[in-house]
Scaffold this motif. Sequence first.
Motif, PDB file in Angstrom:
ATOM      1  N   UNK A 136      52.031  37.718  46.579  1.00  0.00           N
ATOM      2  CA  UNK A 136      51.452  37.229  44.766  1.00  0.00           C
ATOM      3  C   UNK A 136      49.939  37.102  45.577  1.00  0.00           C
ATOM      4  N   UNK A 137      49.181  36.645  46.672  1.00  0.00           N
ATOM      5  CA  UNK A 137      47.815  36.313  47.206  1.00  0.00           C
ATOM      6  C   UNK A 137      47.869  37.944  47.058  1.00  0.00           C
ATOM      7  N   UNK A 138      48.005  38.373  47.656  1.00  0.00           N
ATOM      8  CA  UNK A 138      47.551  39.568  47.762  1.00  0.00           C
ATOM      9  C   UNK A 138      47.317  40.367  45.941  1.00  0.00           C
ATOM     10  N   UNK A 139      48.002  40.160  45.292  1.00  0.00           N
ATOM     11  CA  UNK A 139      47.921  40.704  43.892  1.00  0.00           C
ATOM     12  C   UNK A 139      46.936  39.698  43.266  1.00  0.00           C
ATOM     13  N   UNK A 140      46.883  38.677  44.006  1.00  0.00           N
ATOM     14  CA  UNK A 140      46.056  37.704  42.823  1.00  0.00           C
ATOM     15  C   UNK A 140      44.373  37.935  43.285  1.00  0.00           C
ATOM     16  N   UNK A 141      44.334  38.370  44.814  1.00  0.00           N
ATOM     17  CA  UNK A 141      43.080  38.707  45.432  1.00  0.00           C
ATOM     18  C   UNK A 141      42.522  39.759  44.908  1.00  0.00           C
ATOM     19  N   UNK A 142      42.960  40.607  44.991  1.00  0.00           N
ATOM     20  CA  UNK A 142      42.967  42.424  44.563  1.00  0.00           C
ATOM     21  C   UNK A 142      42.253  41.858  43.031  1.00  0.00           C
TER      22      UNK A 142
END
Length: 289
Positions: A52-58
């Motif tokens: 989820x964090x990777x999706x949000x940041x990218x």
Amino acid sequence: MAKFIQILKDINELIVFKHSVFALPFIFIAMIVASKSGSGSMWFGFGLLVLGVLCAVSARNYAMAMNRLLDEDIDRPNPRCSSRPSVDGRIGRANLKAFIIANAVIFVVVAFFINSLAFWLSFVFLAILGGYSYVKRFSSLAHVVLGFCLGLAPIAGVIAVSGEVPLWSVLLCLGVVFWVGGFDVLYSLQDIDYDKGAGLFSIPAIYGQKSSMFISALFHGLCVIFWTLFVWAGGLGFWAYLAVLLSAFILYKEHTIVRADFNKIDKAFFTLNGYLGIMFFILVWIDLW
């Protein structure tokens, strides 16, 4: 090493990473509410947290970099924006395009590992995030479109956990749409003269200062209504309603500050709105706990 650190600083200035505080709390609100309603526990797993964090940041990196790329001709003559890395040459167009492509690929790949709905919608999300920059060139609805870009955050959060889009997540999304749209109208007051001269369709440039203040207040009123409906539809309780009440107070203070002194727009924009999202998440977490 010094050159590498400088590159990181330039990238951070490009994407303004600290602004992630606006969207991240609402992603996590959606995730913990979805998890609680589905499994009885707020904890949705460490793996999904990382994804989820990777999706949000990218996704945010992609959106901000795309905005800087497409807005270069607008930013260059604007004194407030002329020192951005995408304008003054610190980050060239080729590197900027590579950064955009890399983050788009990361977003899609990570979404694939979340679930099938997240994967297929990732392309739609990228189209919406990338298309925002064009809207300001022909419509004053650009502020609402920007709000919708951030409003996709809770939708993405609930999809990641449950693979569906329940009513309460749509209401939470709409609250974010008008929250962001409202404070973006206020923020655009800084560029009212430039936007008029450049022929841009910001609400302040089209309708003027006084009307813009009213429209912003109207948007924030709708925001409070939708967040109240979110709490009701999500079956939440006292602490969540308190979060909405405190949000309404923070937004009132925001308007009070801007009306009293336009030079404090940055304080209203960054500080108060940053506190709002974090406070909202904490109180929803307490309510579910």
